[in-house]
Design a protein around this motif. Structure first.
Motif, mmCIF file in Angstrom:
data_model
loop_
_atom_site.group_PDB
_atom_site.id
_atom_site.type_symbol
_atom_site.label_atom_id
_atom_site.label_comp_id
_atom_site.label_asym_id
_atom_site.label_seq_id
_atom_site.Cartn_x
_atom_site.Cartn_y
_atom_site.Cartn_z
ATOM 1 N N UNK A 119 -2.465 -16.067 30.203
ATOM 2 C CA UNK A 119 -2.812 -14.678 30.451
ATOM 3 C C UNK A 119 -1.808 -14.165 31.487
ATOM 4 N N UNK A 120 -1.163 -13.052 31.232
ATOM 5 C CA UNK A 120 -0.087 -12.579 32.096
ATOM 6 C C UNK A 120 -0.553 -11.568 33.133
ATOM 7 N N UNK A 121 -1.857 -11.316 33.209
ATOM 8 C CA UNK A 121 -2.372 -10.296 34.123
ATOM 9 C C UNK A 121 -3.290 -10.913 35.173
ATOM 10 N N UNK A 122 -4.522 -11.229 34.768
ATOM 11 C CA UNK A 122 -5.520 -11.745 35.701
ATOM 12 C C UNK A 122 -6.737 -12.166 34.903
ATOM 13 N N UNK A 123 -7.612 -12.896 35.546
ATOM 14 C CA UNK A 123 -8.917 -13.169 34.948
ATOM 15 C C UNK A 123 -9.807 -11.935 35.108
ATOM 16 N N UNK A 124 -11.005 -11.995 34.560
ATOM 17 C CA UNK A 124 -11.974 -10.914 34.734
ATOM 18 C C UNK A 124 -12.295 -10.720 36.212
ATOM 19 N N UNK A 145 -11.868 -8.174 25.382
ATOM 20 C CA UNK A 145 -11.400 -7.360 24.252
ATOM 21 C C UNK A 145 -10.191 -6.510 24.626
ATOM 22 N N UNK A 146 -10.208 -5.943 25.823
ATOM 23 C CA UNK A 146 -9.079 -5.110 26.253
ATOM 24 C C UNK A 146 -7.802 -5.921 26.354
ATOM 25 N N UNK A 147 -7.900 -7.125 26.923
ATOM 26 C CA UNK A 147 -6.695 -7.942 27.060
ATOM 27 C C UNK A 147 -6.179 -8.386 25.697
ATOM 28 N N UNK A 148 -7.079 -8.833 24.828
ATOM 29 C CA UNK A 148 -6.664 -9.276 23.494
ATOM 30 C C UNK A 148 -6.010 -8.133 22.735
ATOM 31 N N UNK A 149 -6.573 -6.937 22.821
ATOM 32 C CA UNK A 149 -5.983 -5.784 22.125
ATOM 33 C C UNK A 149 -4.585 -5.468 22.655
ATOM 34 N N UNK A 150 -4.382 -5.613 23.956
ATOM 35 C CA UNK A 150 -3.055 -5.412 24.530
ATOM 36 C C UNK A 150 -2.059 -6.414 23.945
ATOM 37 N N UNK A 151 -2.484 -7.665 23.858
ATOM 38 C CA UNK A 151 -1.596 -8.709 23.333
ATOM 39 C C UNK A 151 -1.261 -8.450 21.867
ATOM 40 N N UNK A 152 -2.255 -8.056 21.081
ATOM 41 C CA UNK A 152 -2.006 -7.800 19.658
ATOM 42 C C UNK A 152 -1.030 -6.635 19.481
ATOM 43 N N UNK A 153 -1.183 -5.600 20.317
ATOM 44 C CA UNK A 153 -0.233 -4.485 20.260
ATOM 45 C C UNK A 153 1.159 -4.939 20.689
#
Length: 364
Positions: free
Chosen positions: A38-43, A266-274
């Motif tokens: 994960x390139x940002x952070x955990x929850x 969901x937000x992080x996964x959607x960012x990665x898919x985009x």
């Protein structure tokens, strides 16, 4: 002592022939697109839990049970079918120690995650590697031909690393049916970026075992949390092998909060898919060959200048992973996907680097 002993005791022959793994860690400052983290952070909910941990809580031994019940509930499994591990690495190690012995075999399609071979080599068993087909397609027919009575473990990463290729469910089912004497590990570390699973087979098919990680989409790589899901009979033996305290209490305390924060996930996964689409389009424009991926990375073929490319990207603050030493991956570099803004930065660096190293499409 009057005499000095020149050398210490000799380790076992198994340890002497065991494969070594040296992660290229060291200085990882910059944009971390090298380890599929994960390139940002955990929850933020995880950080709230950490802030409430008391000193008294650190004095007791950790217990998996309550966290395993939470995970089981989220996945629609019974608590007895879930085993939390110190990362998926420990899960693989425990599986190999449980089922591999002298005169048995592990089947491994390659290229794939390095630790399967490392932990298989820590047993007296024979490792049988099956090379992927052209385009890194899953070699289902070749695997079926190599299954023997001695086959005890078959490891399938789905999606695979470093290629990002997914395996068809029907191919997995064919292998499961063809090898009732073997545990078929389906490692779904990148499940959240793919969305397909065989978790529904757990408890219904005795030789299926599924691995998941909380290091990727959940952003808990530093806490070392993985899991195995299997039927109760297999779990009985896996729990006998695993250390009772291998998963630390901080990780166990934070896991429920991480799993409950579905909006963050969901937000992080959607960012990665985009980002996956974004990088694929850029690579196409630049003429850099790559393989379509169902994971949070893309594997590119840079060619003979792969080392120069990775080094120049690092110099510009973007870490990538040179995978040229993997079977069939000569000249390949893997690039992790993060947010769209991070991917845009990586693309700009890549444009400059390709020009800097004098790369052109013919060299790939």
């Amino acid at each position: 002592m009057s005499d000095i002993i020149a050398s210490g005791p000799v380790p076992t022959s198994v340890v002497q022939r065991m494969k070594e793994y040296h992660p290229p860690l060291g200085d990882r400052s910059g944009l971390r697109l090298d380890f599929n983290e994960n390139t940002v952070s955990c929850s933020p909910r995880v950080l709230e839990v950490l802030g409430k941990i008391s000193g008294a809580q650190l004095t007791v031994y950790p217990e998996r049970g309550s966290a395993e019940a939470v995970v089981a509930s989220h996945l629609g499994l019974a608590p007895e079918q879930v085993l939390l591990t110190n990362g998926v690495d420990e899960a693989i190690h425990v599986l190999c120690q449980t089922y591999l012995e002298q005169d048995t075999e592990m089947l491994l399609p390659v290229p794939t995650y390095s630790m399967y071979a490392v932990y298989a080599s820590a047993t007296p068993a024979t490792l049988v590697e099956v090379l992927a087909e052209d385009g890194f397609e899953f070699p289902v027919e070749a695997i079926l031909r190599r299954i023997r009575p001695a086959t005890r473990v078959i490891a399938i990463a789905n999606p695979n690393s470093p290629t990002g290729k997914a395996v068809k469910r029907e191919d997995i089912l064919r292998i499961i049916d063809a090898a009732p004497q073997a545990m078929v590990l389906v490692d779904e570390a990148y499940f959240h970026f793919h969305g397909e699973t065989v978790l529904d087979l757990v408890g219904r098919v005795p030789n299926v075992i599924v691995a998941r990680t909380f290091s990727k989409a959940y952003g808990l790589a530093n806490m070392r949390l993985g899991m195995l899901a299997a039927g109760e009979e297999a779990m009985h033996w896996l729990r006998r092998v695993i250390s009772p305290y291998s998963v630390n209490g901080l990780a166990l305390a934070c896991l429920p909060a991480a799993m409950d924060d579905k909006d963050y996930l969901n937000n992080y996964v959607n960012e990665v898919l985009a980002s996956r689409e974004q990088l694929a389009a850029a690579l196409t424009d630049l003429g850099v060959p790559y393989w379509p991926s169902q994971a949070n990375f893309l594997l590119t073929r840079i060619g003979p200048k792969h080392s120069a490319f990775a080094a120049a990207m690092r110099a510009r603050g973007v870490l990538t992973r040179d995978r040229s030493s993997d079977p069939g991956c000569e000249g390949c570099v893997r690039i992790t996907l993060g947010t769209q803004a991070q991917t845009a930065s990586a693309i700009e660096a890549m444009k400059a680097v390709l020009n800097e190293i004098g790369w052109n499409g013919d060299q790939a």
